[in-house]
Scaffold this active site. Structure first.
Site, short mmCIF file in Angstrom:
data_model
loop_
_atom_site.label_atom_id
_atom_site.label_comp_id
_atom_site.label_asym_id
_atom_site.label_seq_id
_atom_site.Cartn_x
_atom_site.Cartn_y
_atom_site.Cartn_z
CG HIS A 300 -6.96 -36.44 -3.59
ND1 HIS A 300 -6.71 -37.66 -4.16
CD2 HIS A 300 -7.28 -36.70 -2.28
CE1 HIS A 300 -6.86 -38.62 -3.26
NE2 HIS A 300 -7.21 -38.06 -2.11
CB CYS A 343 -4.35 -39.03 -11.07
SG CYS A 343 -4.25 -40.61 -10.22
#
Length: 457
Positions: A300, A343
């Protein structure tokens, strides 16, 4: 760290003035990210950043000595660090950490008079905004703005030469000498490949085309070809952020790169600080008998950063910068590949009506990369473009990594280069529908040749 070392740094910082700090920051641009240097306004903070970057330490003062030598603070070099001008000149032969390019620009800035600098500002009116051409702007500040705007770079000083030719032809000749020396170095280091000559030179075909292109391909002659380092964050301290499916990504990468004869190592569940330390450790290894370095990062994160399992972040630019030619000389001229599954924001790509390829629920990661150091021989493949989500199946792994591994197994035997393979991956991922959204991967490359992975016979 020892009290004596801190006392030494304090005394040096107290002796430096504002103009000297600006010079030190400019000379360190190849080692410290620009935005970090821009935030520094006093010498103590600068020396602290050099410590953070492992550029100086209690037993490692060479870079600090070189900086003081470059800005002509021989008094500090002698009194505080016990080195003379003559000793530094001997030590710097073949060991300089400030690039010839930075040395050249700093030397030019020193040689120009106040009137010369005004002339440079006048001639840059069409290239730079007025706010950057104020009376108090120094020549080093002008050089920084010229670099930011692409007016000058290490391998292109044409505009600077044109400007200086008008009123300081003597300094223009220094740039000519720098460029000539650079050309000589390149010619000495050029790798020459044997080229088979056909009896019928007009014949074309696979072998002839391969021979023609061979000089533009990175060498892959060692076994193993290099390290394939995998940093795979699965279990986080906050269980809500666990990344199910990432184990499948790790297994797929290990399968492919062991097949391609890389020494493959996977580190699981690293804290933010440990991610940086691990990358740094591999940049310090001896890669002279290796052809390449490959690093996969699965985690992440947030804008410009990767998150460790402790929720602490590390700058992606800092990780990649460990492998510049200066920081990792045994990989200079060899390809460095970073593949990042994460992301880059929270926006979803709109989807058109196509058949779904998904085989189970999808999750998203969060970690962006908006820029890379402008250094040669680096390729970064990212799961998605800026501001958008990327997707990971809890059962089968991430869409991007699984597609990459499939395409490598298919196309490496056909001797397709990595950028071609990644373009195929972009196409494959872009076609898929992911819970009503789309995903668009991104390739950023400063590779100078084709990177073709050799498949064992």
């Amino acid at each position: 760290m020892s009290t004596e070392f801190h006392k030494l740094l304090f005394e040096i910082s107290e002796a430096l003035v504002t103009e000297e700090l600006a010079a030190l920051k400019f000379l360190s641009l190849d080692h410290v990210p620009r935005r970090k240097l821009e935030a520094i306004h006093e010498p103590k903070a600068f020396l602290e950043v050099l410590q953070e970057k492992d550029m100086i330490g209690a037993g490692n003062l060479f870079f600090l000595k070189e900086l003081l030598y470059r800005i002509h603070r021989i008094d500090l070099l002698t009194a505080q660090l016990g080195s003379s001008r003559e000793e530094m000149e001997r030590e710097l032969r073949g060991r300089a950490q400030v690039s010839p390019y930075r040395q050249l620009l700093y030397g030019i800035a020193e040689d120009l008079t106040s009137e010369d600098v005004r002339s440079v500002k006048f001639l840059l009116q069409k290239q730079l905004p007025k706010t950057k051409l104020q009376e108090n702007a120094s020549m080093l500040q002008l050089f920084l703005e010229m670099e930011i705007n692409g007016i000058i770079k290490e391998d292109n000083l044409t505009m600077l030469k044109d400007i200086l030719q008008r009123f300081r032809a003597d300094i223009k000749k220094k740039i000519d000498a720098y460029e000539e020396k650079k050309r000589e170095n390149y010619s000495r280091e050029e790798v020459r490949y044997p080229v088979s000559v056909s009896v019928h030179p007009e014949e074309k075909g696979a072998e002839g085309e391969t021979a023609k292109q061979h000089g533009k391909i990175y060498k892959m002659k060692n076994i193993p070809h290099g390290y394939c380092l995998i940093l795979n964050n699965h279990i986080f301290r906050n269980p809500r952020y666990n990344r199910e499916g990432t184990l499948q990504d790790g297994e797929a990468v290990k399968r492919v790169f062991k097949w391609l004869q890389f020494e493959t190592i996977e580190y699981m569940d690293l804290e933010g600080k440990k991610i940086y330390e691990t990358i740094k450790e591999y940049s310090k290894k001896d890669h002279r008998n290796m052809d390449c370095f490959v690093c996969f990062i699965f985690s992440h994160g947030e804008k410009d950063k990767i998150k460790g399992v402790d929720d602490e972040c590390v700058n992606i630019e800092d990780l990649v910068s460990c492998f510049t030619g200066t920081n990792c000389p045994s990989l200079a001229g060899k390809p460095k590949v970073f593949i990042i599954q994460a992301c880059q924001g929270s926006v979803r790509h709109p989807s058109v009506a196509v058949e779904s390829d998904c085989s189970g629920p999808l999750e998203v990661d969060a970690s962006p990369l908006t820029s890379i150091p402008d250094k040669a021989d680096i390729l970064i493949g990212m799961a998605t473009v800026e501001d958008y989500l990327s997707y990971r199946s809890r059962k089968t792994g991430s869409v991007y990594i699984q597609s990459l591994c499939e395409k490598m197994e298919l196309l490496c035997p056909q001797r397709e280069d990595l950028q071609t393979i990644l373009t195929e991956v972009n196409n494959a991922v872009a076609k898929r529908e992911l819970e009503g959204s789309k995903q668009m991967p991104k390739i950023t490359s400063t590779l100078l040749k084709k990177l073709v992975f050799e498949v064992p016979q």
